[in-house]
Write a protein that holds these residues in place. Structure first.
Motif, mmCIF file in Angstrom:
data_model
loop_
_atom_site.group_PDB
_atom_site.id
_atom_site.type_symbol
_atom_site.label_atom_id
_atom_site.label_comp_id
_atom_site.label_asym_id
_atom_site.label_seq_id
_atom_site.Cartn_x
_atom_site.Cartn_y
_atom_site.Cartn_z
ATOM 1 N N SER A 216 -5.735 26.262 -40.161
ATOM 2 C CA SER A 216 -5.264 26.140 -38.776
ATOM 3 C C SER A 216 -3.861 26.711 -38.645
ATOM 4 N N ARG A 217 -3.553 27.250 -37.460
ATOM 5 C CA ARG A 217 -2.230 27.811 -37.214
ATOM 6 C C ARG A 217 -1.192 26.690 -37.079
ATOM 7 N N ASN A 218 0.049 27.023 -37.428
ATOM 8 C CA ASN A 218 1.156 26.057 -37.368
ATOM 9 C C ASN A 218 1.812 26.124 -35.987
ATOM 10 N N TYR A 219 1.133 25.540 -35.003
ATOM 11 C CA TYR A 219 1.613 25.650 -33.627
ATOM 12 C C TYR A 219 2.986 25.025 -33.416
ATOM 13 N N GLU B 14 3.582 31.443 -34.582
ATOM 14 C CA GLU B 14 2.215 30.970 -34.390
ATOM 15 C C GLU B 14 2.093 30.008 -33.213
#
Length: 200
Positions: free
Chosen positions: A186-189, A195
């Motif tokens: 998962s992206r590091n929002y 990201e």
């Protein structure tokens, strides 16, 4: 007043009745385990993987200034593969002395691995668990102990000067740095500005 009421009275008067105990964050066991990017059936490849796991686990052990006196290793097949026998082999053994040496721990790990390895079977995951952790400061020696902390200075040099992947054991792959497959990570929002979620 009950004892609770008496303690409350003293606390209100500024007289402490309970000592502040700092929380001990040291782990009671240390596990290093990974799934392989492809199934492995060769004992030599499994030995290389298990040695690397032992080195990483030993490093974690030294970071918290602990030693272990029990070790467990396991290997297992791919649990998601259809039409295939699923198997899991593990073995736990007490060490003759407590240690945090990568050399000693990997030696015992390979010994256990050879006992549970079955030729002709394919393995997807392996791991090592270090148990029976005790503080390094209260190292308990035995009458027949062979380990006299001869690896202590070497381990300190590897940890502080050279790093985990600069100096390796002979049974490790000298060119390869193992990393997890992260294609679906998962992206590091919230922690990486590159990201951040974009809404159109």
């Amino acid at each position: 007043m009950s004892i609770i009421g008496l303690k409350l009275k003293k606390e209100l008067e500024g007289i402490p009745t309970l000592d502040i105990v700092e929380k001990n964050n040291n782990k009671k066991s240390i596990t290093t385990t990974r799934s392989f990017e492809a199934e492995i059936s060769s004992l030599d490849d499994l030995i290389e993987r298990m040695t690397t796991f032992a080195v990483v686990a030993s490093k974690k052990l030294r970071i918290q200034n602990s030693e272990c006196n029990m070790i467990s290793v396991y290997i297992r097949s791919n649990p998601f593969k259809e039409n295939n026998d699923k198997y899991h082999f593990s073995l736990t053994e007490a060490l003759p002395f407590s240690t945090n040496s990568s050399i000693e721990i990997s030696k015992f790990a390979i010994k256990l691995l050879k006992k549970i390895y079955h030729q002709g079977k394919s393995y997807k995951k392996a791991g090592i668990i270090l148990m029976g952790l005790t503080p390094e400061s209260i190292h308990q020696v035995s009458l027949f102990e062979k380990d006299t902390n001869k690896h202590k200075k070497l381990m300190e040099s590897i940890d502080n000067k050279y790093g985990l992947y600069k100096v390796r054991l002979a049974s490790q792959d000298q060119k390869r740095i193992w990393k997890m497959n992260r294609q679906n990570l998962s992206r590091n929002y919230t922690t990486n500005i590159e990201e951040v979620l974009t809404v159109s």
